[in-house]
Write a protein that holds these residues in place. Structure first.
Motif, PDB file in Angstrom:
ATOM      1  N   THR A 232       3.790  -2.593  -2.335  1.00  0.00           N
ATOM      2  CA  THR A 232       3.115  -2.686  -3.635  1.00  0.00           C
ATOM      3  C   THR A 232       1.893  -3.594  -3.590  1.00  0.00           C
ATOM      4  O   THR A 232       1.202  -3.732  -4.601  1.00  0.00           O
ATOM      5  N   SER A 233       1.633  -4.198  -2.441  1.00  0.00           N
ATOM      6  CA  SER A 233       0.377  -4.936  -2.283  1.00  0.00           C
ATOM      7  C   SER A 233      -0.770  -4.004  -1.931  1.00  0.00           C
ATOM      8  O   SER A 233      -1.942  -4.364  -2.078  1.00  0.00           O
ATOM      9  N   LEU A 234      -0.447  -2.825  -1.430  1.00  0.00           N
ATOM     10  CA  LEU A 234      -1.503  -1.843  -1.170  1.00  0.00           C
ATOM     11  C   LEU A 234      -2.129  -1.467  -2.507  1.00  0.00           C
ATOM     12  O   LEU A 234      -1.438  -1.439  -3.536  1.00  0.00           O
ATOM     13  N   HIS A 235      -3.411  -1.150  -2.486  1.00  0.00           N
ATOM     14  CA  HIS A 235      -4.071  -0.878  -3.766  1.00  0.00           C
ATOM     15  C   HIS A 235      -5.325  -0.040  -3.574  1.00  0.00           C
ATOM     16  O   HIS A 235      -5.911   0.024  -2.495  1.00  0.00           O
ATOM     17  N   THR A 236      -5.712   0.609  -4.666  1.00  0.00           N
ATOM     18  CA  THR A 236      -7.044   1.187  -4.789  1.00  0.00           C
ATOM     19  C   THR A 236      -7.820   0.310  -5.762  1.00  0.00           C
ATOM     20  O   THR A 236      -7.283  -0.696  -6.250  1.00  0.00           O
ATOM     21  N   GLU A 237      -9.047   0.710  -6.072  1.00  0.00           N
ATOM     22  CA  GLU A 237      -9.839  -0.080  -7.029  1.00  0.00           C
ATOM     23  C   GLU A 237      -9.216  -0.016  -8.419  1.00  0.00           C
ATOM     24  O   GLU A 237      -9.530  -0.839  -9.276  1.00  0.00           O
ATOM     25  N   ASP A 238      -8.352   0.957  -8.637  1.00  0.00           N
ATOM     26  CA  ASP A 238      -7.774   1.160  -9.971  1.00  0.00           C
ATOM     27  C   ASP A 238      -6.441   0.443 -10.141  1.00  0.00           C
ATOM     28  O   ASP A 238      -5.877   0.438 -11.235  1.00  0.00           O
ATOM     29  N   GLY A 239      -5.909  -0.148  -9.060  1.00  0.00           N
ATOM     30  CA  GLY A 239      -4.646  -0.872  -9.218  1.00  0.00           C
ATOM     31  C   GLY A 239      -3.766  -0.782  -7.987  1.00  0.00           C
ATOM     32  O   GLY A 239      -4.103  -0.109  -7.010  1.00  0.00           O
ATOM     33  N   ASN A 240      -2.631  -1.478  -8.056  1.00  0.00           N
ATOM     34  CA  ASN A 240      -1.710  -1.525  -6.914  1.00  0.00           C
ATOM     35  C   ASN A 240      -0.804  -0.303  -6.872  1.00  0.00           C
ATOM     36  O   ASN A 240      -0.535   0.320  -7.907  1.00  0.00           O
ATOM     37  N   VAL A 241      -0.321   0.010  -5.678  1.00  0.00           N
ATOM     38  CA  VAL A 241       0.709   1.038  -5.519  1.00  0.00           C
ATOM     39  C   VAL A 241       1.899   0.657  -6.401  1.00  0.00           C
ATOM     40  O   VAL A 241       2.283  -0.512  -6.489  1.00  0.00           O
ATOM     41  N   LEU A 242       2.466   1.667  -7.067  1.00  0.00           N
ATOM     42  CA  LEU A 242       3.609   1.440  -7.951  1.00  0.00           C
ATOM     43  C   LEU A 242       4.881   1.913  -7.259  1.00  0.00           C
ATOM     44  O   LEU A 242       4.903   2.993  -6.656  1.00  0.00           O
ATOM     45  N   LEU A 243       5.942   1.118  -7.343  1.00  0.00           N
ATOM     46  CA  LEU A 243       7.242   1.489  -6.779  1.00  0.00           C
ATOM     47  C   LEU A 243       8.264   1.540  -7.918  1.00  0.00           C
ATOM     48  O   LEU A 243       8.503   0.535  -8.594  1.00  0.00           O
ATOM     49  N   PHE A 244       8.814   2.724  -8.154  1.00  0.00           N
ATOM     50  CA  PHE A 244       9.843   2.900  -9.175  1.00  0.00           C
ATOM     51  C   PHE A 244      11.149   3.264  -8.494  1.00  0.00           C
ATOM     52  O   PHE A 244      11.157   3.961  -7.467  1.00  0.00           O
ATOM     53  N   ASN A 245      12.259   2.825  -9.054  1.00  0.00           N
ATOM     54  CA  ASN A 245      13.573   3.085  -8.469  1.00  0.00           C
ATOM     55  C   ASN A 245      14.509   3.715  -9.488  1.00  0.00           C
ATOM     56  O   ASN A 245      14.553   3.274 -10.647  1.00  0.00           O
ATOM     57  N   VAL A 246      15.221   4.741  -9.051  1.00  0.00           N
ATOM     58  CA  VAL A 246      16.247   5.309  -9.918  1.00  0.00           C
ATOM     59  C   VAL A 246      17.545   5.365  -9.127  1.00  0.00           C
ATOM     60  O   VAL A 246      17.589   5.859  -7.994  1.00  0.00           O
TER      61      VAL A 246
END
Lengths: 253, 304
Positions: B210-224
Motif C-alpha cells: 500500500t506504499s506503492l502509488h500513482t499521482e492520484d493516490g496509494n494502492v488500496l488493499l481491501f480484505n473480505v
C-alpha cells in the motif's frame, strides 16, 4: 429565421468521431404559423451502452415525425422505435460480449417539445422529458423556467433514461406552459445544461450564458468547448468534456 | 483531490484479486441435507464428520470472480470492441512447503499471465457455458433466452494459506505497473480469504504494497473474510474495537481506509460507512461478498 442547432463530440475524441447526442426538429423555421405546430427533440445516448448514438437519432426523429403516436399510444411508439434500433444490427456470429451487450439494449436521455396555438390563440409549449437533457426558457434576459428543475451540482452519472428494452421502459414526465413573443427556448444535453445553469446561478455577473442566446450561424460549438475546457472555475475546467448539443428557438408571435 | 482520476484508455486502472485456495475452501457454504459419516474422513489435513449438499467456498468464489469479469468486460464493451480501461490480475494462493503455489489462476490462452488487459480477458475465456434463463418479455410474461456465461477460473482448494506470499506477488506486479501508469487511478487489491495465513505475518508486506502509488493516490488493499459457519458479520469497521477476533483485528490493520467515492457506494447499498471506515468485511456470506466486490470496484464508474 431558421432554428439554431449545433452539436459536437467531446474534445478528447477526434473531430469526426461518433457523437452520441442527437436532435431533430420540424419545421426548420422558428416562426410558428397559427395552424401549424413546432416539434423539437434532443437526446443524449449513454456512453456505456452500444449504438446509443443510433438510439438517440431514432427517438428524436420518431418524436418529430410521429408525435401523435407518441402522445396517443406511447407503448406502441416505443415498440416501433426499438424495432428500428434492433433492425440496424446483424446478430449472427457475434463474440459473446457483443451479443450480451446488444441484448442489454441501449439507453438515452430524451427531451421533446410540442409547440402549438390553442383554441384561445395562446402559444403553448408541451415538454416531455426523461433524464437530464434540459429545457431553458429565457424571457427578457431572465431565466424563468428550467425543466427539469435542477441545480448545477445535481447532475450525476445516473440520470433516468429511455431504454430500447421494454422491461426498462419509462414514461416521460410532462410539463405545459405558455410562451410569449420574443421568448427564447433552449434545449441542451447535460454537460452544456450544467454549464448554463452554473453560469446563470453562480456567475451571473459575467453573463457568459448570454453567449448561447446570441450565437449566430457562425458559432462553433467545438471551439466553445475547447475554450471552456481551458478556462477554470474553482480550480476545475469550466465545462465537463463531453458531447454537446443545443437547439434554440426564438419565438415570434 | 486523491482517488479522483478519470479512467480511460490512456490512463487505465487495475484490479488484482488474491484468492485463498487453501484446503478449507472446499467446505460447503450454506450446507443443506447434512448427513453424518459413519467414520470421520480426513481430506487435505482436515477432518470431516458429515457430508452435505451445497456449494463449496471455492466454487462460490470462482463463480463470483467469473461474473465480475463478465460484467466488467460488458461495461467496457462498445460497438468498436472492448476498451482497455482496466488491467486485471487474479492470483490464487494455496499449498504448504514445497507444494506452495502463488500464481495467476487464469487458464487456457491466458495461462501464466499475470496482469491482463480487459480486452484480452474478453477474447480468452477458458470455456463458455450455455444456459437457458427466463427473462421478462415486457408484457408481463417470461420467455426463454439462451445466454452464454464465460468462465476464466475454476474452483480449487488444497493445503495451507500463504497469504503473505500472495501479497508479495501483488506488490511485485504492481511495482512495475504503477511506474508505468503514474497518471492512473491507483490499483485496488481485493483479498478473499476464509482464515488465517499459514506463512509469515503479512503486516510489513501489506504496508509495502500500500506504499506503492500513482499521482492520484496509494494502492488500496481491501480484505473480505468469508465463512461457512455463520456468525455476525462486521462490515466496513471504523475501529479495531468493532472486532473481537485477533485474526480479524490483524486484517483490519492491513486494510486500507475507504476513499470517499467508495464510502458513497457502500452507503448506497445500505451499509454504514464513514470517512474512516476500512475496506474490510469479516464473516461475510455470499451476498455480502458480492456486494463487497461491487462496492470495492465502484471506481469503475470513473470511466470516460
Amino acid at each position: 429565421m431558421n432554428i439554431f442547432a449545433k452539436k459536437t463530440c467531446k474534445s478528447s475524441n477526434g473531430l469526426h468521431s461518433q457523437i452520441d447526442d442527437s436532435y431533430d426538429y420540424k419545421p426548420a423555421s422558428d416562426f410558428i404559423e397559427l395552424k401549424q405546430d413546432q416539434r423539437i427533440c434532443i437526446a443524449d445516448g449513454t456512453s456505456e451502452s452500444v449504438y446509443s448514438g443510433k438510439w438517440a437519432e431514432i427517438i428524436t426523429k420518431d418524436f418529430v415525425d410521429n408525435y401523435s403516436d407518441f402522445v396517443n399510444d406511447y407503448d406502441e411508439w416505443h415498440t416501433k422505435a426499438a424495432n428500428k434500433w434492433e433492425a440496424e444490427f446483424v446478430t449472427d456470429d457475434l463474440p459473446w460480449y457483443l451479443e450480451m451487450k446488444l441484448n442489454q439494449g441501449s439507453f438515452s436521455t430524451f427531451h421533446g417539445l410540442f409547440i402549438q396555438y390553442n383554441e384561445s390563440k395562446e402559444l403553448i409549449c408541451k415538454s416531455y422529458y426523461i433524464g437530464d437533457s434540459c429545457l431553458f426558457l429565457v424571457r427578457q434576459e431572465k431565466l424563468i423556467r428550467r425543466i427539469p428543475d435542477i441545480k448545477s451540482n445535481a447532475f450525476t452519472n445516473s440520470p433516468k433514461l429511455l431504454a430500447t428494452k421494454k422491461q426498462y421502459l419509462r414514461s416521460p414526465e410532462k410539463v405545459e406552459f405558455h410562451l410569449e413573443n420574443e421568448d427564447c427556448i433552449l434545449l441542451m444535453t447535460d454537460s452544456l445544461s450544467q454549464w448554463f445553469i452554473d453560469e446563470y446561478d453562480n456567475f451571473n455577473e459575467n453573463k457568459r450564458w448570454q453567449e448561447l442566446i446570441d450565437a449566430g450561424v457562425e458559432f462553433d460549438l467545438r471551439v466553445f468547448l475547447g475554450n471552456e475546457l481551458k478556462r477554470e472555475k474553482n480550480g476545475m475546467p469550466a465545462i465537463r468534456d463531453d458531447d454537446l448539443a443545443i437547439v434554440r428557438l426564438h419565438i415570434q408571435i | 483531490m486523491p482517488y479522483s482520476a478519470l479512467i480511460n484508455r490512456a490512463n487505465p486502472s487495475c484490479f488484482i484479486f488474491l484468492l485463498d485456495q487453501s484446503g478449507s475452501m472446499q467446505d460447503v457454504i450454506d450446507p443443506s441435507n447434512v448427513i453424518p459419516l459413519t467414520q470421520p474422513q480426513v481430506v487435505d489435513g482436515r477432518t470431516y464428520t458429515h457430508v452435505a449438499d451445497g456449494r463449496t467456498k471455492s466454487s462460490v468464489v470462482a463463480d463470483v470472480i467469473n461474473r465480475f469479469l463478465m460484467n466488467l468486460v460488458l461495461r467496457c464493451t462498445r460497438e468498436d470492441g472492448v476498451r482497455d480501461y482496466f488491467d486485471i490480475g487474479v492470483i490464487g494462493y494455496s499449498g504448504n512447503g514445497s507444494s506452495t503455489k502463488v500464481a495467476s489462476v487464469f487458464t487456457g490462452n491466458l495461462s501464466d499471465r499475470d496482469l491482463v488487459s480487459i480486452s484480452e480477458i474478453a477474447k480468452n475465456p477458458s470455456r463458455i457455458e450455455e444456459k437457458v434463463k427466463k427473462v421478462e418479455d415486457g408484457a408481463g410474461g417470461l420467455v426463454n433466452q439462451k445466454t452464454r456465461f464465460p468462465i476464466w477460473l475454476e474452483p480449487y482448494a488444497y493445503g495451507g494459506t500463504p497469504m503473505t506470499k500472495a501479497l508479495k506477488e501483488a506488490h511485485n506486479k504492481l511495482e512495475i505497473w504503477v511506474a508505468n501508469h503514474q497518471a492512473s487511478f491507483p490499483p485496488i487489491v481485493i483479498n478473499i480469504t476464509d482464515g488465517e495465513w499459514s506463512d509469515e505475518d503479512p503486516d510489513n508486506t501489506a504496508s509495502e504494497l500500500t506504499s506503492l502509488h500513482t499521482e492520484d493516490g496509494n494502492v488500496l488493499l481491501f480484505n473480505v473474510h468469508i465463512t461457512a459457519t455463520g456468525g455476525e458479520p462486521v462490515l466496513y469497521p471504523s475501529s479495531e474495537n468493532e472486532l473481537t477476533d485477533q485474526f480479524a483485528k490483524r486484517l483490519f490493520n492491513i486494510s486500507s481506509t475507504l476513499p470517499a467515492q467508495i464510502v458513497s457506494a457502500a452507503k448506497l447499498q445500505g451499509y454504514k460507512a464513514t470517512e474512516v471506515s476500512k475496506g474490510l468485511v469479516y464473516q461475510a456470506d455470499l451476498v455480502e461478498l458480492i456486494q463487497f466486490i461491487d462496492i470495492g470496484t465502484s471506481t469503475s464508474s470513473n470511466l470516460r
